[in-house]
Design a protein around this motif. Structure first.
Motif, short mmCIF file in Angstrom:
data_model
loop_
_atom_site.label_atom_id
_atom_site.label_comp_id
_atom_site.label_asym_id
_atom_site.label_seq_id
_atom_site.Cartn_x
_atom_site.Cartn_y
_atom_site.Cartn_z
N VAL A 110 0.85 -1.19 0.00
CA VAL A 110 0.00 0.00 0.00
C VAL A 110 0.88 1.24 0.00
O VAL A 110 1.63 1.48 0.96
CB VAL A 110 -0.95 0.03 1.21
CG1 VAL A 110 -1.80 1.30 1.18
CG2 VAL A 110 -1.83 -1.21 1.24
N GLU A 111 0.78 2.02 -1.09
CA GLU A 111 1.55 3.25 -1.20
C GLU A 111 0.79 4.42 -0.57
O GLU A 111 -0.44 4.43 -0.54
CB GLU A 111 1.84 3.59 -2.67
CG GLU A 111 2.60 2.54 -3.43
CD GLU A 111 1.68 1.64 -4.23
OE1 GLU A 111 2.13 1.06 -5.23
OE2 GLU A 111 0.50 1.51 -3.85
N SER A 112 1.55 5.40 -0.13
CA SER A 112 0.96 6.63 0.38
C SER A 112 1.99 7.74 0.21
O SER A 112 3.15 7.49 -0.09
CB SER A 112 0.57 6.49 1.85
OG SER A 112 1.71 6.20 2.65
N SER B 207 5.70 6.43 0.72
CA SER B 207 5.90 5.24 1.56
C SER B 207 5.15 4.08 0.93
O SER B 207 4.13 4.27 0.27
CB SER B 207 5.37 5.48 2.98
OG SER B 207 6.05 6.53 3.61
N CYS B 208 5.65 2.90 1.17
CA CYS B 208 5.00 1.68 0.71
C CYS B 208 5.04 0.69 1.87
O CYS B 208 6.13 0.20 2.23
CB CYS B 208 5.70 1.13 -0.51
SG CYS B 208 5.12 -0.50 -1.04
N ALA B 209 3.89 0.42 2.44
CA ALA B 209 3.79 -0.49 3.58
C ALA B 209 3.43 -1.88 3.09
O ALA B 209 2.50 -2.04 2.30
CB ALA B 209 2.75 0.02 4.56
N TYR C 214 2.77 6.51 -9.09
CA TYR C 214 3.94 5.78 -8.62
C TYR C 214 3.50 4.49 -7.93
O TYR C 214 2.61 4.51 -7.08
CB TYR C 214 4.75 6.65 -7.65
CG TYR C 214 5.56 7.70 -8.36
CD1 TYR C 214 4.95 8.79 -8.96
CD2 TYR C 214 6.95 7.59 -8.46
CE1 TYR C 214 5.68 9.75 -9.64
CE2 TYR C 214 7.70 8.54 -9.13
CZ TYR C 214 7.06 9.62 -9.71
OH TYR C 214 7.80 10.57 -10.39
N TYR C 215 4.17 3.41 -8.31
CA TYR C 215 3.86 2.10 -7.79
C TYR C 215 5.08 1.49 -7.10
O TYR C 215 6.19 1.58 -7.64
CB TYR C 215 3.45 1.15 -8.92
CG TYR C 215 2.24 1.58 -9.70
CD1 TYR C 215 2.37 2.38 -10.83
CD2 TYR C 215 0.96 1.14 -9.33
CE1 TYR C 215 1.26 2.77 -11.55
CE2 TYR C 215 -0.16 1.52 -10.07
CZ TYR C 215 0.00 2.33 -11.17
OH TYR C 215 -1.10 2.71 -11.90
N THR D 152 0.07 5.57 -6.19
CA THR D 152 -0.24 6.86 -5.59
C THR D 152 0.12 7.95 -6.58
O THR D 152 1.17 7.90 -7.22
CB THR D 152 0.49 7.05 -4.24
OG1 THR D 152 0.05 8.26 -3.61
CG2 THR D 152 2.00 7.09 -4.40
N GLN D 153 -0.75 8.92 -6.73
CA GLN D 153 -0.57 9.97 -7.74
C GLN D 153 0.38 11.04 -7.24
O GLN D 153 0.22 11.56 -6.12
CB GLN D 153 -1.92 10.61 -8.08
CG GLN D 153 -1.83 11.76 -9.06
CD GLN D 153 -1.49 11.32 -10.47
OE1 GLN D 153 -2.08 10.37 -10.99
NE2 GLN D 153 -0.55 12.01 -11.10
#
Length: 125
Positions: free
Chosen positions: A5-7, A21-23, A94-95, A119-120
């Motif tokens: 999950v990106e943020s 961030s990518c959790a 972005y992935y 996430t854009q």
């Protein structure tokens, strides 16, 4: 299975910075090398950067070298992308993705087993 999950995306002016961030959850995060890709409207997905499971090696696309910085915290199951000196051409979704492949295979999307939803990031003039 690994869930990603990106943020951290958003709107920023040219020259500004963002930290993505990518959790990860599910299988052992530290088993995987991690990558960031991006896709701009009307363009193909492109490799941005990757990092090994132990942060021992990184690989940056020429377009972001010196401006972006990847890091990871295996204790937090998270990989980060610090983006500085952002330009309008950095605008994209972005992935983050997880792979067991290594340099240079990890520059190709097909090498990755798991992907986040994206996430854009929008950079304005």
């Amino acid at each position: 299975q690994v869930q990603l999950v990106e943020s951290g995306g958003g709107l920023v002016q040219a020259g500004g910075s963002l930290r993505l961030s990518c959790a990860a959850s599910g299988r052992t995060f530290s088993d995987y090398n991690m990558g960031w890709f991006r896709q701009a409207p009307g363009k193909e997905r492109e490799f941005v950067v990757a990092i090994t499971w132990n942060s021992g090696n990184t690989d940056y696309a020429d377009s972001v070298k010196g401006r972006f910085d990847i890091s990871r915290d295996n204790a937090k199951n998270t990989v980060y992308l610090q983006m500085n000196s952002l330009q309008p051409e950095d605008t994209a979704v972005y992935y983050c993705a997880a792979t067991r492949q290594y340099f240079r295979s990890w520059r190709y999307g097909g090498a990755y087993d798991y992907w986040g939803q994206g996430t854009q990031v929008t950079v304005s003039l």
